[in-house]
Motif scaffolding. Sequence first.
Motif, short mmCIF file in Angstrom:
data_model
loop_
_atom_site.label_atom_id
_atom_site.label_comp_id
_atom_site.label_asym_id
_atom_site.label_seq_id
_atom_site.Cartn_x
_atom_site.Cartn_y
_atom_site.Cartn_z
N GLY A 1 0.84 -1.22 0.00
CA GLY A 1 0.00 0.00 0.00
C GLY A 1 0.86 1.25 0.00
N ILE A 2 1.96 1.21 0.79
CA ILE A 2 2.87 2.36 0.82
C ILE A 2 3.52 2.55 -0.54
N LYS A 3 3.93 1.43 -1.14
CA LYS A 3 4.53 1.53 -2.47
C LYS A 3 3.54 2.16 -3.46
N GLU A 4 2.29 1.72 -3.36
CA GLU A 4 1.27 2.25 -4.27
C GLU A 4 1.04 3.74 -4.05
N LYS A 5 1.09 4.14 -2.79
CA LYS A 5 0.92 5.57 -2.48
C LYS A 5 2.05 6.38 -3.11
N PHE A 6 3.28 5.91 -2.95
CA PHE A 6 4.40 6.63 -3.57
C PHE A 6 4.23 6.69 -5.08
N ARG A 7 3.82 5.55 -5.67
CA ARG A 7 3.67 5.49 -7.11
C ARG A 7 2.56 6.46 -7.58
N ASN A 8 1.43 6.44 -6.88
CA ASN A 8 0.32 7.33 -7.25
C ASN A 8 0.68 8.81 -7.03
N PHE A 9 1.38 9.04 -5.93
CA PHE A 9 1.79 10.42 -5.66
C PHE A 9 2.71 10.93 -6.76
N ASN A 10 3.67 10.09 -7.12
CA ASN A 10 4.63 10.50 -8.15
C ASN A 10 3.93 10.83 -9.45
N LEU B 1 3.77 17.68 4.05
CA LEU B 1 3.13 16.36 3.95
C LEU B 1 4.09 15.33 3.36
N TYR B 2 4.81 15.73 2.32
CA TYR B 2 5.71 14.78 1.67
C TYR B 2 6.88 14.44 2.59
N ASN B 3 7.44 15.42 3.24
CA ASN B 3 8.58 15.16 4.12
C ASN B 3 8.18 14.20 5.24
N ARG B 4 7.02 14.42 5.79
CA ARG B 4 6.57 13.51 6.86
C ARG B 4 6.41 12.10 6.32
N PHE B 5 5.76 11.98 5.14
CA PHE B 5 5.53 10.66 4.57
C PHE B 5 6.85 10.01 4.17
N TRP B 6 7.74 10.82 3.59
CA TRP B 6 9.04 10.26 3.15
C TRP B 6 9.85 9.78 4.33
N GLU B 7 9.90 10.53 5.42
CA GLU B 7 10.68 10.15 6.58
C GLU B 7 10.23 8.79 7.12
N ARG B 8 8.98 8.50 7.01
CA ARG B 8 8.47 7.27 7.58
C ARG B 8 8.66 6.08 6.64
N TYR B 9 8.53 6.36 5.32
CA TYR B 9 8.43 5.21 4.45
C TYR B 9 9.43 5.21 3.30
N HIS B 10 10.46 6.06 3.35
CA HIS B 10 11.36 6.13 2.20
C HIS B 10 12.20 4.86 2.02
N GLU B 11 12.29 4.02 3.07
CA GLU B 11 13.07 2.78 2.97
C GLU B 11 12.30 1.64 2.32
N VAL B 12 11.10 2.01 1.78
CA VAL B 12 10.26 0.95 1.23
C VAL B 12 10.90 0.31 -0.01
N LYS C 1 14.40 0.57 -0.48
CA LYS C 1 15.82 0.43 -0.16
C LYS C 1 16.71 1.41 -0.94
N GLY C 2 16.18 2.59 -1.27
CA GLY C 2 16.97 3.59 -1.94
C GLY C 2 17.15 3.37 -3.41
N LYS C 3 16.44 2.41 -3.98
CA LYS C 3 16.58 2.15 -5.42
C LYS C 3 15.83 3.19 -6.27
N GLY C 4 14.93 3.93 -5.70
CA GLY C 4 14.18 4.95 -6.44
C GLY C 4 13.08 4.41 -7.30
N LYS C 5 12.77 3.10 -7.07
CA LYS C 5 11.72 2.49 -7.87
C LYS C 5 10.35 3.05 -7.49
N TYR C 6 10.14 3.27 -6.21
CA TYR C 6 8.87 3.81 -5.73
C TYR C 6 9.05 5.24 -5.20
N VAL C 7 10.13 5.45 -4.48
CA VAL C 7 10.38 6.78 -3.91
C VAL C 7 11.23 7.55 -4.92
#
Length: 650
Positions: free
Chosen positions: A573-582, A616-627, A629-635
């Motif tokens: 769900g977190i991955k989907e949120k990042f994808r939809n947000f992007n 909003l983005y900073n808060r969300f990123w701080e919590r879930y940016h490791e989803v 692993k820094g590959k940038g696929k979702y974040v």
Amino acid sequence: MPLSAAGKNFARHGSSEHTKMIARRAAHAEESAEVEVLFANVKKMKAVTRKMEASMARLEQSGRTVQEAIGPVYGNTQRLQTQNANITRIQEAIDKFREPLDMRDREERVLRSRPDRVGLQEYISSMDRTSQALRNLQKTNMRANQQTIMELTELLRIGTENLEGVFRDMLREDSQPIEPLKQITTGKDYPRISSTKSGRLSTVNQHIAKYSSYATQPGDLPPSAKVYAHERGQYIMLSLQNLATASKSTARKIDASAIYRQGSNGIGSYAQGLQGMYLAEYDNIGLIFGRDEVGAVMQATCLSSLTDFSSTLRDLDAHVRENMLTDCYLSYEIIEVVSSMSHQLEGKTGELKYALPEALKPGRETAKSSLSFLLNDTRTKIQQMQALPVDGSSIPLTAEVMTRLQLMTAYLPPLSSIMRSLGDGGWSAPNTTSSTTSIPTIKSFDVGADGKTLFAHYAADTLDTLLAALEARSRSLLRGRSLQGVFLANNVCVAERMIRTSELDPLLAATAQPKLDAWRKKATQAYIDAWKEPSTHLLDVQFTAKAPRPPSTGAAVDSGAILKALNSKDKDGIKEKFRNFNASFDDLVAKHKAYKMEAEVRRALGRDVQSFIEPLYNRFWERYHEVDKGKGKYVKYDRQQMAGALAGLG
């Protein structure tokens, strides 16, 4: 023998007595003689008396005879003396009666001649004698004098007409038309009749007025006043003819759509020339006519030129009504020019106090109607638009409306006047082309209303009308709240910039700026509404039952720990949120950059988006940016990248 003493005494006494006796006798004899003489004289007197009595009797008899003989002759003599005295008086009356007739013949020869032939002074003296004779005849009230009275009256009429001719000729010497433009450009005084000639004209006028009662009707202007009004009236009218023509011709423009430029019409020069010539004429009239005549003569003299001036104002008013959008400013200029001229003339002479405002009345009504006309035109043009810029840029109409307001600042005095007559908000009434009269409202009696404040209210109403119509039309023609917001914000920006860089700024700061701030806020809200969609992907309300709620601010957040606590479904769900947000964010950024925004609007909306999205983005990123692993696929964006992307919006 010697005598004894007694004898001696007796002898002496006797002798004395004897002497006395002799003396007495002598005296008696003398007296007797005198008495005899007296008696003789008495007899003579009696005889004389008898003779005298006889003579008196004869004389009396002779007197009676003479009286009887001469009595009729004496009576006839007295009657003849009385008759002779009557004849003498009749002759005197006839001579007196014939005197006006003889005078009439003598004066007629003078008065029927031209004054320049017999001399002006002699001519006036002849009129004085004729007038005196006429008054004397009128006092007699004799029927036999009526014919002579009529003839003398006719002579005075002829004399008055001849004096009028002299008066007219003297005026014409100084009544050649001039070109007032010379006085206007050089500042020289307008020509006046010389003091010497004014004195002569005044003398002639006084004598014409003195005898005009024999030739004019009561209440009518004296003949000399009529002559003056005609000659000088023509002089003024002909002198101003070119200025009147120029005022009409300069109203026509090569480009009919061009906005009227202040001072480009000739009405200012026309009014200035009219004012200068009227003031000069008022001075002339004051030197020639009496104080009680000045007003009537001034009005009669100005009548023809005022008629032409009124006609010119009507022609200009018709032109303004046909070209209201571009030339309404001409009506404001006319009001200012004519009102100023009227004020200047009223300060010198009050004779034209009502004539000039009456001439200005149609133009004033047109200027009043122009205020509501412009508002209605703005509203109508927007309602008739079939399309709006798809890039959200402002429309030219906004700049046109603001240009109108900018131009109006050059006409604040006349606009203040007509706005006070309309009352605050009176321009919002429906536009009518009714008539030259307007019905007063309660607000129109607020004579103390400040003109600048009223103009600020009108400008604010204009902005409200413009922006309200644009907002309503954008909702019909533009898809998407963000585009509608950009469109509205751009138009607000153009309006605000044109206020800030013009004379509108000090006038509208307190009144229009709050309205613009409200419209800007509404535009911003409409634009930000589109960014709520990506923001919904940044809202996280999922918490595990066993793990504590992660801090939202302040303390460092361990993204790995938070993700470790989530199950695979939550992680997906977190991955989907990042994808939809992007996807949503990139789409809005692309649209944002595609919109045509005013520089101020782009900066302002960029800051608003950043202040809304970045926390909003900073808060969300701080919590879930490791989803991922820094590959940038979702974040796709880290905190610095997001900040850069948001900063790039401005």
